[in-house]
Design a protein around this motif. Structure first.
Motif, short mmCIF file in Angstrom:
data_model
loop_
_atom_site.label_atom_id
_atom_site.label_comp_id
_atom_site.label_asym_id
_atom_site.label_seq_id
_atom_site.Cartn_x
_atom_site.Cartn_y
_atom_site.Cartn_z
N GLU A 189 0.83 -1.21 -0.21
CA GLU A 189 0.09 -0.07 0.07
C GLU A 189 0.88 1.42 0.16
N THR A 190 0.50 2.17 -1.06
CA THR A 190 1.16 3.53 -0.92
C THR A 190 0.28 4.61 -0.92
N ARG A 191 0.61 5.59 -0.21
CA ARG A 191 0.01 6.76 0.15
C ARG A 191 0.75 7.96 -0.31
N SER A 192 -0.23 9.14 -1.08
CA SER A 192 0.04 10.15 -1.38
C SER A 192 -0.74 11.55 -1.32
N THR A 193 -0.23 12.51 -1.12
CA THR A 193 -1.26 13.66 -1.19
C THR A 193 -1.15 14.95 -1.99
N GLU A 194 -2.33 15.47 -2.32
CA GLU A 194 -2.19 16.62 -3.42
C GLU A 194 -3.22 17.67 -2.99
N TRP A 195 -3.10 18.81 -3.24
CA TRP A 195 -4.04 19.86 -3.17
C TRP A 195 -5.14 19.54 -4.00
N SER A 196 -6.26 19.81 -3.64
CA SER A 196 -7.30 19.61 -4.77
C SER A 196 -8.38 20.81 -4.40
N HIS A 197 -9.37 21.06 -5.32
CA HIS A 197 -10.20 21.92 -5.14
C HIS A 197 -11.72 21.66 -6.00
N GLU A 198 -12.73 22.33 -5.77
CA GLU A 198 -14.00 21.99 -6.06
C GLU A 198 -14.78 23.52 -6.07
N PRO A 199 -15.82 23.67 -7.09
CA PRO A 199 -16.70 24.96 -6.90
C PRO A 199 -17.08 24.85 -5.35
N TYR A 200 -17.22 25.98 -4.76
CA TYR A 200 -17.95 26.16 -3.49
C TYR A 200 -19.39 26.62 -3.30
N HIS A 201 -20.30 25.75 -2.83
CA HIS A 201 -21.67 26.13 -2.78
C HIS A 201 -22.22 25.69 -1.40
N GLY A 202 -21.29 26.07 -0.37
CA GLY A 202 -21.80 25.78 1.11
C GLY A 202 -21.39 24.60 1.74
N GLN A 226 -16.09 31.21 -5.87
CA GLN A 226 -15.13 30.81 -4.64
C GLN A 226 -14.97 29.35 -4.81
N LEU A 227 -13.62 28.64 -4.33
CA LEU A 227 -13.49 27.54 -4.19
C LEU A 227 -13.26 26.99 -2.87
N LEU A 228 -13.56 25.43 -2.84
CA LEU A 228 -13.40 24.87 -1.60
C LEU A 228 -12.32 24.32 -1.81
N VAL A 229 -11.16 24.38 -1.16
CA VAL A 229 -9.78 23.64 -1.39
C VAL A 229 -9.59 22.76 -0.25
N TYR A 230 -8.85 21.75 -0.53
CA TYR A 230 -8.68 20.79 0.59
C TYR A 230 -7.51 19.74 0.06
N ILE A 231 -7.00 18.93 0.91
CA ILE A 231 -6.17 17.83 0.67
C ILE A 231 -6.64 16.74 0.36
N ASN A 232 -6.26 16.10 -0.70
CA ASN A 232 -6.98 14.55 -1.17
C ASN A 232 -5.55 13.88 -0.82
N LEU A 233 -6.03 12.56 -0.10
CA LEU A 233 -5.05 11.43 0.23
C LEU A 233 -5.49 10.40 -0.88
N THR A 234 -4.45 9.92 -1.73
CA THR A 234 -4.74 8.82 -2.69
C THR A 234 -4.19 7.67 -2.12
N VAL A 235 -4.67 6.51 -1.73
CA VAL A 235 -4.25 5.23 -1.38
C VAL A 235 -4.44 4.14 -2.49
N LYS A 236 -3.24 3.71 -2.77
CA LYS A 236 -3.29 2.61 -3.93
C LYS A 236 -2.60 1.41 -3.34
N TRP A 237 -3.13 0.31 -3.75
CA TRP A 237 -2.78 -1.16 -3.45
C TRP A 237 -2.28 -1.83 -4.80
N LYS A 238 -1.04 -2.28 -4.81
CA LYS A 238 -0.71 -2.75 -5.97
C LYS A 238 0.20 -4.13 -5.59
N ASN A 239 -0.29 -5.19 -6.41
CA ASN A 239 0.54 -6.58 -6.40
C ASN A 239 1.75 -6.35 -7.30
N ASN A 240 2.76 -6.33 -6.60
CA ASN A 240 4.02 -6.41 -7.28
C ASN A 240 4.87 -7.84 -7.48
#
Length: 332
Positions: free
Chosen positions: A82-95, A204-218
């Protein structure tokens, strides 16, 4: 806490030393008897019929003079990580709820993810709690609209019929633009601007951090060289008889197997996987298997000449690089 964003995040060091698995039991020697002549002949005939330019005559009329078994072992090691990585993401803000700064966000490896199915690749994207905030849209600078690129914000363009003159021939007024010399822009419908694609006009945008979790069979494998003349690469697409299977958190290299090449390959691959994947990912499970792949070298006579072909794998796949009758579809 998440102090920085971007790229893969190494897992934390285990709180306790990882226990070493016990060595597996010694394995006896296995073998697969050579296939029968009927099986070899049927596989050869099926192979010939699958090739549009191959005559079926050698497969039907060839006389088998010798069959020799060259069974070989394939060792395979799989490391499910399992690997984990983060990146900033955003979406239109509507409350949507805003929770940044209400409390420290959890660390990337502290966020619960779904339970994966071992040895199956998968992915999950999780919005990190306590990282959501509202900001003006950086694309339209909080305006909700952007100048139309097609007309440079003018709302109209030079009429393509009269080329901006307003007239077509002499004093004939252009009917397309009614003599204006310009047309309303079709892309922005004459408004000179379009709704911002990023904030969807919300400004306006809702800005947040997304965590991506990947499972890979090596997976890596090693096939013991055999002296039949059949290239090892051919064996990658066939299966064999499974002789040994060991699945646990961290496998121990196989000991006591009769073929020293398998023992050596197991030691090398186990060390490589643990060094490679434990640095950037969390190893969840490992699995090692040994297969015995049947390989039969068949010698046959056709039109007084001796030829060979190979039948290999549980699928009875055939390799005949020098098939003696391939002239039925010559390209002119």
């Amino acid at each position: 806490m998440i102090h920085s964003v971007g790229g893969f995040l190494p897992p934390p060091m285990p709180a306790h030393p990882v226990p070493q698995p016990e060595p597996g039991p010694e394995q006896p020697h296995w073998n697969i008897p050579s296939i029968s002549e009927d099986t070899a002949r049927e596989a050869f005939a099926l192979y010939a019929s699958s090739k549009c330019c191959y005559s079926s005559a050698p497969a039907k009329d060839g006389v088998i003079t010798n069959m020799e078994a060259f069974n070989t072992y394939r060792y395979r090691l799989e490391t499910f990580a399992e690997t984990r990585s983060t990146e900033w993401s955003h979406e239109p803000y509507h409350g949507q709820p805003v929770d940044a700064f209400s409390q420290p966000p959890p660390g990337p490896w502290d966020i619960p993810a779904k339970t994966p199915s071992f040895f199956q690749d998968d992915k999950q994207v999780i919005k990190v709690p306590y990282t959501s905030s509202v900001k003006s849209c950086h694309v339209c600078l909080g305006m909700g609209r952007k100048a139309c690129k097609e007309c440079a914000g003018a709302g109209n363009k030079v009429c393509w019929v009269c080329n901006g003159s307003g007239y077509r021939h002499g004093n004939d007024r252009c009917g397309h633009c009614n003599g204006r010399g310009r047309d309303n822009c079709n892309h922005c419908h004459g408004q000179g601007s379009k709704q911002c694609d990023t904030c969807h006009g919300k400004q306006q945008l809702l800005v947040y951090i997304n965590l991506t979790v990947k499972w890979k069979n090596n997976s890596d494998s090693y096939v013991v060289e055999q002296l039949s003349g059949l290239q090892v690469d051919n064996l990658s697409k066939v299966s064999g008889k499974e002789l040994f299977r060991d699945s646990q958190f961290m496998v121990y290299p196989i000991l006591g197997f009769p073929d020293p090449a398998v023992v050596s390959a197991a030691q090398r691959l186990v060390n490589e996987h643990q060094n490679k994947y434990s640095q950037t990912s969390r190893i969840l499970q490992q699995r090692q298997t040994i297969e015995l792949i049947p390989v039969t070298k068949v010698t046959y006579l056709w039109k007084g000449k001796s030829n060979i072909y190979f039948v290999y794998g549980n699928e009875f796949k055939v390799n005949a690089d020098n098939y003696p009758a391939t002239c039925c579809c010559t390209v002119m």
